[in-house]
Scaffold this motif. Structure first.
Motif, PDB file in Angstrom:
ATOM      1  N   ARG A  94       0.831  -1.212   0.000  1.00  0.00           N
ATOM      2  CA  ARG A  94       0.000   0.000   0.000  1.00  0.00           C
ATOM      3  C   ARG A  94       0.859   1.254   0.000  1.00  0.00           C
ATOM      4  N   ARG A 128       3.925   1.577  -1.167  1.00  0.00           N
ATOM      5  CA  ARG A 128       4.538   1.725  -2.497  1.00  0.00           C
ATOM      6  C   ARG A 128       3.543   2.300  -3.491  1.00  0.00           C
ATOM      7  N   LEU A 129       2.291   1.813  -3.467  1.00  0.00           N
ATOM      8  CA  LEU A 129       1.277   2.324  -4.379  1.00  0.00           C
ATOM      9  C   LEU A 129       0.968   3.799  -4.096  1.00  0.00           C
ATOM     10  N   ARG A 130       0.870   4.188  -2.810  1.00  0.00           N
ATOM     11  CA  ARG A 130       0.618   5.593  -2.461  1.00  0.00           C
ATOM     12  C   ARG A 130       1.758   6.481  -2.936  1.00  0.00           C
ATOM     13  N   GLY A 190       3.783   5.896  -5.387  1.00  0.00           N
ATOM     14  CA  GLY A 190       3.700   5.968  -6.848  1.00  0.00           C
ATOM     15  C   GLY A 190       2.639   6.950  -7.300  1.00  0.00           C
ATOM     16  N   ARG A 191       1.481   6.935  -6.655  1.00  0.00           N
ATOM     17  CA  ARG A 191       0.415   7.866  -7.015  1.00  0.00           C
ATOM     18  C   ARG A 191       0.826   9.310  -6.740  1.00  0.00           C
ATOM     19  N   ARG A 192       1.486   9.545  -5.589  1.00  0.00           N
ATOM     20  CA  ARG A 192       1.960  10.896  -5.272  1.00  0.00           C
ATOM     21  C   ARG A 192       2.964  11.373  -6.314  1.00  0.00           C
ATOM     22  N   ALA A 250       3.216  10.355  -9.416  1.00  0.00           N
ATOM     23  CA  ALA A 250       2.522  10.587 -10.686  1.00  0.00           C
ATOM     24  C   ALA A 250       1.773  11.914 -10.656  1.00  0.00           C
ATOM     25  N   ARG A 251       1.103  12.241  -9.528  1.00  0.00           N
ATOM     26  CA  ARG A 251       0.395  13.517  -9.419  1.00  0.00           C
ATOM     27  C   ARG A 251       1.357  14.683  -9.484  1.00  0.00           C
ATOM     28  N   HIS A 283       2.555  15.056 -13.040  1.00  0.00           N
ATOM     29  CA  HIS A 283       1.464  15.536 -13.885  1.00  0.00           C
ATOM     30  C   HIS A 283       1.183  17.014 -13.597  1.00  0.00           C
TER      31      HIS A 283
END
Length: 179
Positions: free
Chosen positions: A149, A151-153, A155-157, A159-160, A163
């Motif tokens: 979880r 690692r996924l968070r 990664g999302r941060r 990516a945001r 972006h």
């Protein structure tokens, strides 16, 4: 004479010798527990036992029994070796005997190979019990899922953030003075 009969006779002889040795050991232990047989008649009373102090230890005759007295309420705020109720060194058969401390007894006992092996075997047996296996696997699974979880968070941060920095700022935001 067949070999199996010879083995049986040898085993029987060994069993008899073992029983005799056990009886002799028990009789010797009982004799020691009762104390030595007095050489003089029982009419003369034995000298009273006295507490051992540093100044008295030199006057003790080798071979005599010396009573070590304890106080009624030993102090518990001192280390075991300094407590007034701790056993004091005494002279037995011309030798000074110093009783070990509790820490020394524990260290000596736990350093024996048989004790170490027993502790390791008990730990392995506990770890291999079904309830322990289930608990350990649940802990590992929970830890694995938690790290996934995170690692996924992360990664999302990332990516945001990537972006958001790629987008041009709108002209409506210029009045805020961010540039």
């Amino acid at each position: 004479m067949p070999s199996d009969v010879v083995v049986l006779v040898a085993t029987a002889v060994l069993a008899v010798v073992t029983v005799v040795a056990a009886v002799v050991a028990v009789l010797a232990a009982r004799r020691v527990a009762r104390g030595p047989v007095p050489a003089v008649p029982a009419a003369s009373p034995a000298p009273p036992l006295e507490p051992v102090h540093e100044d008295v230890a030199a006057s003790v005759v080798p071979g005599e029994l010396v009573r070590v007295e304890r106080t009624r309420a030993p102090r518990t705020d001192l280390p075991v070796s300094e407590r007034s109720g701790a056993l004091a060194p005494r002279v037995v058969e011309g030798r000074v005997v110093v009783p070990p401390t509790q820490d020394q007894v524990v260290a000596a006992t736990l350093s024996r190979p048989q004790v170490r092996l027993a502790v390791v075997a008990e730990g392995l047996a506990h770890a291999l019990r079904p309830e322990s296996r289930d608990r350990i696997s649940a802990l590992v699974r929970r830890e694995y899922r938690g790290r996934r979880r995170e690692r996924l968070r992360a990664g999302r941060r990332a990516a945001r953030a990537a972006h958001a920095s790629a987008l041009p700022t709108a002209p409506a935001d210029q009045w805020l003075g961010e540039r």
